[in-house]
Motif scaffolding. Structure first.
Motif, PDB file in Angstrom:
ATOM      1  N   HIS A 532      30.913  37.947  35.348  1.00  0.00           N
ATOM      2  CA  HIS A 532      30.765  37.174  36.575  1.00  0.00           C
ATOM      3  C   HIS A 532      31.884  37.569  37.530  1.00  0.00           C
ATOM      4  O   HIS A 532      33.023  37.809  37.098  1.00  0.00           O
ATOM      5  CB  HIS A 532      30.837  35.667  36.273  1.00  0.00           C
ATOM      6  N   THR A 533      31.595  37.640  38.806  1.00  0.00           N
ATOM      7  CA  THR A 533      32.575  38.120  39.781  1.00  0.00           C
ATOM      8  C   THR A 533      33.515  37.051  40.310  1.00  0.00           C
ATOM      9  O   THR A 533      34.335  37.338  41.191  1.00  0.00           O
ATOM     10  CB  THR A 533      31.855  38.812  40.951  1.00  0.00           C
ATOM     11  N   ALA A 561      39.556  35.389  39.107  1.00  0.00           N
ATOM     12  CA  ALA A 561      39.396  36.569  38.254  1.00  0.00           C
ATOM     13  C   ALA A 561      37.949  36.750  37.822  1.00  0.00           C
ATOM     14  O   ALA A 561      37.120  35.838  37.941  1.00  0.00           O
ATOM     15  CB  ALA A 561      40.301  36.452  37.041  1.00  0.00           C
ATOM     16  N   ASP A 562      37.654  37.933  37.320  1.00  0.00           N
ATOM     17  CA  ASP A 562      36.315  38.239  36.838  1.00  0.00           C
ATOM     18  C   ASP A 562      36.145  37.822  35.386  1.00  0.00           C
ATOM     19  O   ASP A 562      37.093  37.806  34.609  1.00  0.00           O
ATOM     20  CB  ASP A 562      36.061  39.750  36.915  1.00  0.00           C
ATOM     21  N   ASP A 592      28.519  34.228  44.298  1.00  0.00           N
ATOM     22  CA  ASP A 592      28.735  35.080  43.121  1.00  0.00           C
ATOM     23  C   ASP A 592      27.711  34.782  42.024  1.00  0.00           C
ATOM     24  O   ASP A 592      27.332  33.628  41.813  1.00  0.00           O
ATOM     25  CB  ASP A 592      30.142  34.880  42.558  1.00  0.00           C
ATOM     26  N   THR A 593      27.294  35.825  41.357  1.00  0.00           N
ATOM     27  CA  THR A 593      26.340  35.692  40.256  1.00  0.00           C
ATOM     28  C   THR A 593      26.885  36.405  39.017  1.00  0.00           C
ATOM     29  O   THR A 593      27.947  37.019  39.053  1.00  0.00           O
ATOM     30  CB  THR A 593      24.984  36.307  40.626  1.00  0.00           C
ATOM     31  N   GLY A 594      26.137  36.306  37.928  1.00  0.00           N
ATOM     32  CA  GLY A 594      26.591  36.987  36.721  1.00  0.00           C
ATOM     33  C   GLY A 594      25.581  36.923  35.604  1.00  0.00           C
ATOM     34  O   GLY A 594      24.414  36.531  35.803  1.00  0.00           O
ATOM     35  N   TRP A 595      26.050  37.309  34.422  1.00  0.00           N
ATOM     36  CA  TRP A 595      25.204  37.333  33.223  1.00  0.00           C
ATOM     37  C   TRP A 595      25.950  36.754  32.035  1.00  0.00           C
ATOM     38  O   TRP A 595      27.147  37.031  31.848  1.00  0.00           O
ATOM     39  CB  TRP A 595      24.803  38.770  32.873  1.00  0.00           C
TER      40      TRP A 595
END
Length: 603
Positions: A532-533, A561-562, A592-595
């Motif tokens: 995630h960003t 932080a990421d 921001d998105t992520g997995w």
């Protein structure tokens, strides 16, 4: 939340280890050691001719190791050994001189300046014709066997992943390795705060200044000054950077753990004795032989007694040819003193019978597996392999083995962490396991350590053409077998990736646990791997089978932080173990998105 998105991951720089020809950050003999050592010698070093001797026909030799029979005067008297060397040199028409006595009692003799193949063969013939000589072997040059490439436990798949991890967390329920010293016979040690608390006295056994590059010969300081080399040195057309190889190996065995930073060591309660034998272009058998002897509590002339005798020796190094009588003698001596010797199978994708010390007796020879449990593409194999352990493959960096390192290209700079691959990385997994076993049951002999590791291994999850020994080592099962008692240490994992929508509803990933009975432990470990960003946007919960929610991570507007790669401990003792557990993740802010890449439960 933030106004601009970043794709930075902040991970350790990828490092690629190739053959002896390019030791950019660690060393690997991808060609046979014979070919590697037969290249041009480093600047200022004597030429290395080719000689046919007992250990390996065609093995380069600039000096010889001579073992005398016990009744011979030369077996005990340096003066007699020196006179014998001079006499044999005179007969052969060569300049032969006694150099020193090794810890095994063998004599090291020089062959003079730039001897030809025929010159060396003549000297060897004189020694072989002497009935008081038990053996004569070349003093070969060995190379570290590794292919290099976090700082967080969640990235150490090799310890805990259900597919091809070594099931280490279950062993920690029983022991952490306290009371055991492991000698890492390698490039020495470069200071690292995630390892320093577990470092005890070592020694620098490199006798040649052309190899040691620290300005002196043998001494009590095993600090690693770097093993870089320039173009044209070490028989290589292009130069290479320092590897800090011994420090990476040591971190896998005993990096400090539960200290809020960095990586976890397999036997983090154990101590590491760094024993330096590998420097610029490698290291000689004679130095390694003395290191084995000293590390295991034997006596080496001119070297102070070892105050931190090792019960386990790790040797992530090697070369080509048969196991020499001289090396075997040192190993046998160490084992007779109760020290388990663990060695790398080698990285040439060939039969390990052609690699030494992998083919020596009285050692545990270790092949390497990848993250799917297959034999790693580079790993040696064969009937002499005893066991396999994670060695990683860094075509995808995170599939390598993460450990302690240094950022210096030549001399030491700032400490860091990096992914490496190789049988050098697999070997310390087994050395760490051996330390756990000796801590759990100090009465174990080296033979019993080896037998227990092999008899408690699990079937390789993947494939191994050529033979990978008894299978993949299982730390929890092995330690439980030698200690007795109960250790569950079972890990259940989900590797199904789930997209996390931007500022949206929560997503869940299930793991079903069955057949355990009873309640979950008070120290249930929850490993989380999220890309995630802007991790401050995320809320992460563990949901028990009855719907109870345990908050693992709250949102934080100041945490830019990421990623979330971490292991959380939950007191789940009030929950039934069996049933479907869920990891719930929600993004609470925009942009921001992520997995959710995967997660696991360790009971």
């Amino acid at each position: 939340m933030r106004t601009s998105s970043s794709t930075s991951r902040g991970s350790s720089p990828r490092r690629k280890l190739i053959s002896v020809a390019a030791l950019s950050v660690a060393l690997l003999t991808t060609a046979s050691a014979q070919a590697a050592v037969a290249q041009d010698a480093p600047s200022g070093a004597p030429a290395v001719p080719t000689a046919r001797t007992e250990a390996a026909p065609g093995t380069p030799a600039e000096r010889l190791i001579v073992g005398y029979k016990s009744g011979a005067a030369e077996a005990k008297s340096d003066k007699a050994a020196a006179a014998d060397a001079a006499a044999k040199g005179e007969k052969a028409g060569e300049d032969v001189g006694f150099r020193r006595r090794l810890g095994t009692g063998a004599a090291l003799v020089d062959l003079g300046a730039k001897p030809t193949t025929a010159d060396v063969a003549d000297v060897v013939a004189e020694y072989r014709a002497d009935p008081q000589v038990a053996y004569v072997v070349p003093d070969r040059l060995n190379k570290p066997l590794a292919t290099p490439n976090d700082t967080e436990y969640g990235r150490q798949w090799d310890l805990f992943e259900s597919t091809a991890g070594m099931r280490v967390p279950g062993a920690w329920d029983l022991t952490t390795g306290s009371g055991v010293t492991v000698a890492v016979i390698d490039t020495g040690y470069v200071t690292h705060s995630d390892l320093a608390a577990n470092i005890v006295g070592g020694y620098d056994f490199i006798s040649d200044t052309a190899v040691s590059v620290d300005g002196d010969g043998r001494d009590g300081n095993p600090a690693d000054p770097g093993d870089w080399y320039a173009a044209g040195e070490c028989g290589q057309a292009t130069g290479g950077s320092s590897s800090w190889h011994g420090t990476h190996v040591a971190g896998t065995i005993a990096a400090a753990t539960n200290n809020g930073k960095g990586v976890a060591g397999i036997a983090y309660g154990a101590k590491i004795s760094p024993v330096r034998v590998l420097g610029k272009c490698g290291g000689y058998d004679s130095d390694i032989i003395d290191a084995i002897t000293w590390a295991s509590g034997g006596t080496v002339s001119g070297v102070p007694a070892n105050a931190d005798v090792a019960k386990v020796i790790n040797m992530s190094l090697g070369g080509g040819g048969a196991c020499s009588t001289a090396t075997q003698s040192a190993i046998d001596g160490a084992v007779s003193r109760g020290t388990t010797v663990v060695v790398a199978a080698g990285n040439e994708n060939r039969n390990a019978a052609n690699s030494s010390p992998a083919n020596c007796g009285n050692v545990i020879t270790v092949a390497a597996t990848d993250r799917s449990g297959n034999r790693a593409s580079y790993s040696n194999y064969g009937t002499i392999v005893d066991i396999a352990a994670p060695g990683g493959e860094t075509a995808t960096a995170a599939n390598g083995i993460l450990s302690t390192l240094n950022s210096g290209a030549r001399t030491p700079s700032t400490e860091n962490y990096a992914y490496y691959q190789g049988t050098s990385m697999a070997t310390p997994h087994i050395a760490g396991l051996a330390a756990l076993m000796k801590s759990a049951n100090p009465a174990l002999t080296p033979a019993q350590v080896e037998s227990a590791i092999k008899s408690n291994a699990r079937a390789l999850p993947g494939t191994c053409s050529g033979g990978c020994g008894a299978g993949l080592a299982d730390a929890a099962k092995t330690v439980q077998a030698v200690k007795g008692g109960t250790s569950t240490g079972s890990t259940y994992a989900s590797t199904t990736a789930v997209a996390i929508p931007d500022n949206g509803s929560a997503v869940e990933s299930p793991i079903t646990v069955s057949g355990r009975g009873g309640n979950a432990p008070s120290g249930l470990r929850v490993g989380v791997d999220i890309t995630h960003t802007y991790r401050g946007d995320l809320v992460v919960d563990l949901v028990a089978p009855d719907g109870s929610v345990y908050r693992l991570k709250s949102a934080s507007g100041s945490d830019s932080a990421d990623d979330v790669v971490a292991t959380y401990t939950v007191d789940a003792s009030g929950e039934t173990a069996d049933g479907t557990w869920r990891l719930r993740v929600r993004d609470t802010a925009s942009y921001d998105t992520g997995w959710l890449n995967g997660w696991q439960l360790t009971f």
